[in-house]
Design a protein around this motif. Structure first.
Motif, PDB file in Angstrom:
ATOM      1  N   THR A 345       0.843  -1.198   0.000  1.00  0.00           N
ATOM      2  CA  THR A 345       0.000   0.000   0.000  1.00  0.00           C
ATOM      3  C   THR A 345       0.878   1.248   0.000  1.00  0.00           C
ATOM      4  O   THR A 345       0.676   2.159  -0.814  1.00  0.00           O
ATOM      5  CB  THR A 345      -0.927  -0.010   1.239  1.00  0.00           C
ATOM      6  N   GLN A 349       1.194   4.110  -2.936  1.00  0.00           N
ATOM      7  CA  GLN A 349       0.979   5.540  -2.621  1.00  0.00           C
ATOM      8  C   GLN A 349       2.157   6.378  -3.105  1.00  0.00           C
ATOM      9  O   GLN A 349       1.997   7.534  -3.471  1.00  0.00           O
ATOM     10  CB  GLN A 349       0.745   5.715  -1.115  1.00  0.00           C
ATOM     11  N   GLY A 355      -4.737   4.799  -2.334  1.00  0.00           N
ATOM     12  CA  GLY A 355      -4.621   3.627  -1.466  1.00  0.00           C
ATOM     13  C   GLY A 355      -4.696   2.344  -2.262  1.00  0.00           C
ATOM     14  O   GLY A 355      -4.769   2.362  -3.499  1.00  0.00           O
TER      15      GLY A 355
END
Ligand code: ASP
Length: 603
Positions: A345, A349, A355
């Motif tokens: 994640t 990003q 996300g």
């Protein structure tokens, strides 16, 4: 010459010959009364034996010789005694029994080991590049680089190409980077640009009637440096007249690359030959990028329609705002830990995505029996088993697999998932390093919208031809105009770009106009091209192909600095020569240039 043979040359057939060798002390071993020196030159290594009983003087010199000393040796070739043959060395069956040795030059202890491939700080390697290049891997890379460029030269020469040099001091040519400029001494306030590519010259060579041109050319671009970029790189620059369509170029280059790999690096498996051709649209849809690594799957899955009415607000809102929900489905991904998913994640990003939502399919048996409990996701409650079954069918997913989903603007989602795809490949070791997956990407968009400049810019460069049938879209819908540009990609690298060119003045003027280059500016900057098109410019097309990138792929390196003899650091400096350096006030005055104090301080 100071040598009769090279250090890579001697074989048992030379037994009994008196030879002279010259080279560097690679290794020196003292074995109870005998000294062994592995003498190294450009060609290889030869073991030389010094016996004090046979040649006392030579033994004494060998005794004081140290690593990297430059020696000339005279001796007799002998077969190595049984049990001491080195099968890993081409000269491993023989040794030279020294009669005489001369120290041609001494050497200080090098700042790092020349023997072996130990990790050395890169700044140190670049500062002492002449020592770094002595190391076997670097030395072999440079020799191979020569073989690659020679192969290309021979291949093209046999097919009627002429190599022509083009100037380094020239006028700017737009390739999407900043220019390096050189101030003119004799024309105060005027500057040459170093070529970002020989683009305009090679087109003018087509107008000049050469029909088949190539050059191994230096291209200079002032841009942010990355693993696949340097301030100067080497291109195979190539142009052909009278092409009927893209296939004329793709076919020629396909055979060039295929034959080159078969000849120079036959240990590689070429995944598909002929190389697949796919449109830009297809490439981005399937892989999120126009330079996909085709050695592994993990294709993007389009979930926008399935999740348009999702209970999960974030997805529903993203779609309502014109965004997309796309995913990668990782086979066996249900085994990923929470920590691994968190890392991925954060990784996504880093590419600007908001996300990453994970959803794993647990349990056993067919998907029809999937229950709510068998959906593992932080947002599992918003998904029904039916929805997940549809998603799974789209992705070809099974139990034990995991979706990693991104909801965002299409470009952000694609970028993030492209990065994620490569990261998962890296973590799961999915790409075979001995496979080359070449593919052509065609039908690039002609223009892309620049948010920063608030105008259309060329996806390739302004001399690229639009597709005939899309010309009418130029006024109404520039974003949909397809160009006649194409790329060759391999294992996730862009190996070349090129295009069918514009060869008619009015089309070129129209394209300049689309790019916000009005008639006056077009005349001032590119008047010579426009004029040349009025003197019988033939239809033509070509490519600019990265030699450094090709070399990086063929030698399994991640960074093109490893395949360039004298590269720059990531901040575009050269620790060896100190470039860029200050110049004297006299030079500045001659060039009509004043450097302000503020500029001096920031440099
Ligand atoms: N000049 C282009 C480039 O450097 C290549 C080409 O269109 O031939 O990318």
């Amino acid at each position: 010459m100071l040598k009769t043979h090279s250090c890579g040359e001697l074989r048992p057939s030379h037994e009994g010959d008196t030879v002279k060798l010259a080279g560097w002390v690679h290794r020196r071993r003292d074995h109870g009364g005998l000294i062994f020196i592995d003498l190294r030159d450009h060609d290889g290594l030869t073991q030389v034996v010094f016996n004090p009983k046979e040649a006392a003087e030579a033994y004494a010199v060998a005794d004081v010789s140290r690593g990297e000393y430059v020696l000339q040796i005279e001796g007799t070739v002998a077969r190595r005694p049984k049990g001491t043959v080195n099968p890993n060395l081409p000269t491993g069956e023989v040794e030279v029994r020294a009669h005489a040795v001369t120290i041609l030059n001494e050497a200080k202890t090098p700042p790092f080991y020349i023997v072996g491939d130990s990790d050395v700080d890169e700044l140190l390697r670049l500062k002492y590049r002449y020592l770094d290049l002595r190391r076997q891997r670097m030395h072999e890379t440079m020799v191979m680089r020569h073989r690659v460029t020679k192969y290309i030269r021979d291949y093209l020469t046999e097919r009627g190409f002429t190599e022509i040099e083009t100037p380094i001091l020239t006028a700017p040519t737009p390739e999407g980077a900043r220019d390096y400029v050189v101030p003119s001494r004799v024309h105060p306030g005027r500057f040459y640009a170093l070529p970002q590519s020989p683009q305009q010259m090679k087109q003018l060579l087509m107008v000049a009637g050469f029909e088949r041109y190539f050059q191994i050319a230096h291209c200079l671009r002032d841009e942010d440096l990355r693993a696949d970029r340097q301030p100067e790189h080497t291109q195979l620059d190539l142009e052909i007249s009278f092409v009927s369509d893209e296939e004329d170029i793709l076919g020629l280059t396909e055979e060039l690359y295929y034959d080159l790999v078969q000849t120079i690096t036959p240990h590689f498996k070429v995944l598909s030959h002929p190389f697949p051709r796919m449109t830009y649209e297809e490439s981005v849809r399937r892989f999120g990028t126009d330079k996909p690594d085709l050695r592994f799957g993990l294709e993007l899955v389009e979930l926008t329609e399935v999740l348009r009415e999702s209970e999960f607000t974030i997805f529903r809102q993203a779609v309502a705002q014109g965004g997309v929900v796309r995913a990668i489905c990782v086979p066996g991904g249900a085994a990923f830990s929470r920590k691994q998913i968190d890392e991925l994640t954060t990784f996504v990003q880093g590419y600007g995505a908001k996300g990453l939502v994970s959803l794993a399919l647990l349990g056993e048996g067919g998907l029809d029996s999937l229950t709510q409990d068998e959906i593992r996701s932080p947002v599992a409650k918003y998904f029904t088993p039916e929805q997940v079954q549809v998603m799974a069918r789209l992705a070809g997913a099974n139990r034990g697999d995991m979706f990693l989903m991104v909801a965002d603007r299409p470009d952000v989602a694609n970028k993030g998932l492209d990065g994620l795809r490569r990261e998962i490949c890296r973590r799961l070791d999915l790409a075979d390093p001995n496979t080359l997956a070449f593919a052509f990407v065609i039908e690039y968009p002609m223009f892309k919208w620049s948010e920063t400049e608030e105008r259309w810019v060329s996806s390739h460069h302004p001399f690229t031809s639009p597709r005939e049938e899309d010309i009418s879209l130029m006024d109404s819908d520039p974003g949909r105009v397809r160009s006649r540009a194409y790329d060759l990609v391999c294992n996730g690298w862009e190996l070349f770009s090129g295009s069918i060119r514009i060869h008619r003045r009015e089309v070129q003027e129209k394209v300049f106009d689309m790019l916000g280059i009005g008639p006056e500016e077009a005349q001032r900057r590119f008047g010579h091209m426009l004029e040349a098109f009025e003197y019988g410019a033939p239809p033509h097309a070509g490519i600019g192909a990265g030699i450094d990138r090709l070399m990086a792929i063929l030698t399994g390196q991640d960074d093109i600095r490893e395949v360039i003899a004298f590269p720059k650091t990531k901040s575009a400096t050269d620790p060896l020569t100190g470039a860029p350096a200050e110049v004297t006030p006299e030079q500045l005055a001659e060039l009509h240039i004043a450097v302000t104090e503020a500029e001096k301080e920031t440099s």
